[in-house]
Structures are given as C-alpha cells and as structure tokens.
Design a protein around this motif. Structure first.
Motif, short mmCIF file in Angstrom:
data_model
loop_
_atom_site.label_atom_id
_atom_site.label_comp_id
_atom_site.label_asym_id
_atom_site.label_seq_id
_atom_site.Cartn_x
_atom_site.Cartn_y
_atom_site.Cartn_z
N ILE A 119 0.83 -1.20 0.00
CA ILE A 119 0.00 0.00 0.00
C ILE A 119 0.88 1.26 0.00
O ILE A 119 1.90 1.31 0.68
N ASN A 120 0.50 2.24 -0.82
CA ASN A 120 1.18 3.54 -0.94
C ASN A 120 2.63 3.45 -1.43
O ASN A 120 3.39 4.39 -1.24
N ASP A 134 -1.17 9.49 -5.29
CA ASP A 134 -2.54 9.06 -5.54
C ASP A 134 -2.54 7.54 -5.60
O ASP A 134 -1.60 6.93 -6.09
N VAL A 135 -3.61 6.92 -5.09
CA VAL A 135 -3.66 5.47 -5.06
C VAL A 135 -4.84 4.94 -5.86
O VAL A 135 -5.80 5.65 -6.13
N ASN A 143 -3.61 0.82 -3.55
CA ASN A 143 -4.44 1.36 -2.48
C ASN A 143 -4.60 0.36 -1.33
O ASN A 143 -5.27 0.64 -0.34
#
Length: 176
Positions: A16-17, A62-63, A84
């Motif tokens: 994530i990220n 931005d994810v 995300n």
C-alpha cells in the motif's frame, strides 16, 4: 537462451502507498506479473514503459488498483496506479542460472552447451587482454553456436516433456 527452462514463478508483494515492487532474487526480467485483488480476482499487470507510467499516473501519492508495471532498476519494478491496499501475487520471471563458480559439478548450460560457454569466456578474456583482433572471430563463432544451441535446447526440452504437444495424425492420435 530465452528458454522456459530458466523461467520461475515467484511470490511478489504490492505494498500500500508504494509505487514499486521488489523483484525476486536472481530475476533477470519479468515475463508476467499478477496479483489477487480485494474481490479475490486475479489481475494481470500489463507491461509499459517508464514514460507511459509517468504520463498515466503522474502523482505517485494518488492510489488505486494497479494495472501496469515497468522496469525501473535491476531490483525493482514500477507499478501504476500506486496500490491502495497491500496485495500478494506472483511473477513469472527469467531467473539467472546457477553460477558455475558455485555449482562446480556443472550447470545445465555448462553440461549441455560447454562450447557456447567457452566462446563467451573467450570473448570476455580477449576484451580484457585488449586482443581486439580476436574478439570478432570469437563473436562470429558464438553467434553461430548460439543459434544452433537454441534449436538443440528446444529439441532437448521437447524430448523431456516440454509443454509442446505432439502433432496429431490423420486419425487424430498424436504421433510418438
């Protein structure tokens, strides 16, 4: 050799990220990457260029659900959109063959195509010795041997149960 013999399926993690994926050890190049999304669907990442990724997803903070990957470094792939959620997946990669230095009993390449390996070593040694006149000779022999070795390797793999199916006969039964 760009042979399936050197392919390997390895685990990967999309974090994530984080807009990168760490390549599995000894990966030369990725063939196919996929992950399982939140709905338990398999999502295949499509390979794109770095420039395409920059145009498609210019803000890495931005994810979203990843769709694409690109080669970044010898140890990482870029991914877009930036994940995300953390996801697990698989990568079908070409792995670097075992070194003949560490496997002194012999590697698949050294045992089956020692003459090709010798020519590659001669090219490297002539370059080191600055014997430029001999490099062209060894390269020409190497190119000739490489073409023959690829053909022979594919034949060896078919004999040993490659994924290629035998040709059907007129009666519909495979030839042996």
């Amino acid at each position: 050799f760009d042979l399936e013999l050197f392919d390997s399926e390895q685990d990967i993690t999309l974090t994530i990220n984080t807009a990168t994926i760490t390549k599995p050890d000894s990966t030369i190049v990725g063939r196919t990457l996929w992950y399982t999304n939140g709905s338990s669907d398999r999502v295949v990442l499509r390979q794109r260029t770095y420039e395409y990724m920059q145009d498609y997803w210019p803000t890495p903070t931005d994810v979203g659900e990843p769709k694409f990957y690109c080669e970044l470094t010898s140890t990482t792939w870029g991914v877009a959109p930036t994940p995300n959620a953390t996801r697990t997946g698989k990568a079908r990669v070409i792995k670097r063959p075992t070194s003949i230095v560490t496997d002194t009993a012999g590697t698949w390449v050294s045992l089956n195509f020692g003459d090709l390996l010798l020519r590659a070593c001669l090219i490297a040694s002539e370059a080191f010795e600055k014997a430029d006149d001999r490099i062209a000779v060894w390269k020409a022999e190497y190119v000739e041997l490489l073409a023959a070795a690829k053909h022979e390797a594919r034949a060896l793999l078919r004999q040993d149960g490659s994924p290629l199916a035998p040709m059907p006969t007129a009666e519909g039964k495979p030839e042996k």
